[in-house]
Design an enzyme around this catalytic site. Structure first.
Site, short mmCIF file in Angstrom:
data_model
loop_
_atom_site.label_atom_id
_atom_site.label_comp_id
_atom_site.label_asym_id
_atom_site.label_seq_id
_atom_site.Cartn_x
_atom_site.Cartn_y
_atom_site.Cartn_z
N ILE A 48 28.50 40.88 41.58
CA ILE A 48 29.31 40.98 40.36
C ILE A 48 30.70 41.56 40.66
CG2 ILE A 48 27.33 41.14 38.81
CD1 ILE A 48 27.86 44.17 38.63
N SER A 49 31.08 41.61 41.92
CA SER A 49 32.36 42.19 42.31
C SER A 49 33.51 41.20 42.14
CB SER A 49 32.31 42.65 43.77
OG SER A 49 33.62 42.86 44.28
N PRO A 50 34.55 41.55 41.38
CA PRO A 50 35.67 40.62 41.25
C PRO A 50 36.41 40.40 42.56
CG PRO A 50 36.24 42.75 40.30
CD PRO A 50 34.77 42.80 40.61
#
Length: 199
Positions: A11-13
């Site tokens: 879920i890391s941009p």
């Protein structure tokens, strides 16, 4: 041949913005990639970081500007406030772990499939049906979403411990196993490229 341990959050941009550049660099230098999803909130806690919800507003305002700038620079679709963020990253992480252990598809593309689902497509990667669809779309048996649960959970915990031991404190984080050189952030991929070229 170099081996790169890639500590990532599904879920890391910033992992999303890395796109497929790591895979291109690894292919160029004949390096292998070990995909190691980690619980980023626990990693932050263990290494002196602060989870996004607890950061000072000035830091979050800068983060918003920086993410938007990078997405524009890389010409990538990007939703600054996606519908399903944050969400439980564990199920998609287990799927990546299971796919790497027993699948025949493209693991790098699978990781990007999860990340793109969050940051460009407003899909919930904590949802079982979404996980199965993304597995299938990238050449993996969607049943890995079920069969890989136990091993995935155990490996997820081990990845966190290894990340801490390797000096990782965020994501994306790349460690070249043979040299111990560490690179934090998608904006450090050029340095990783140069390092691999020197080996």
């Amino acid at each position: 041949m170099a081996n790169i341990d890639y500590y990532l959050g599904t879920i890391s941009p910033y992992c999303y913005l890395a796109a497929n550049r790591l895979e291109e660099i690894a292919e160029k230098h004949g390096a292998t990639i070990n995909y190691k999803p980690v619980d980023l909130l626990q990693l932050f806690s263990r290494t002196g970081g602060v989870k996004p919800a607890d950061r000072h507003p000035s830091r979050m305002e800068y983060r918003a500007q920086e993410l938007t700038r990078w997405a524009d620079h890389l010409n990538m679709p990007f939703k600054l406030n996606p519908a399903f963020w944050p969400c439980n990253a564990a199920p998609s992480s287990y799927a990546v772990i299971a796919a790497q252990r027993g699948g025949t598809g493209n693991v790098g593309a699978l990781v990007q499939g999860f990340l793109r689902a969050v940051w460009a497509e407003d899909r919930n990667i904590a949802d079982d049906a979404v996980i199965r669809d993304i597995l299938s779309a990238h050449g993996f048996d969607p049943q890995l979403a079920d069969s890989g649960l136990l091993v995935g959970a155990e490996t997820y915990e081990r990845n966190l411990e290894q990340a801490v031991n390797d000096g990782a404190f965020g994501a994306p984080f790349y460690v070249v196993r043979e040299t111990g050189q560490r690179f934090w952030g998608q904006d450090r991929l050029d340095f990783l490229d140069r390092h691999l070229a020197s080996l």
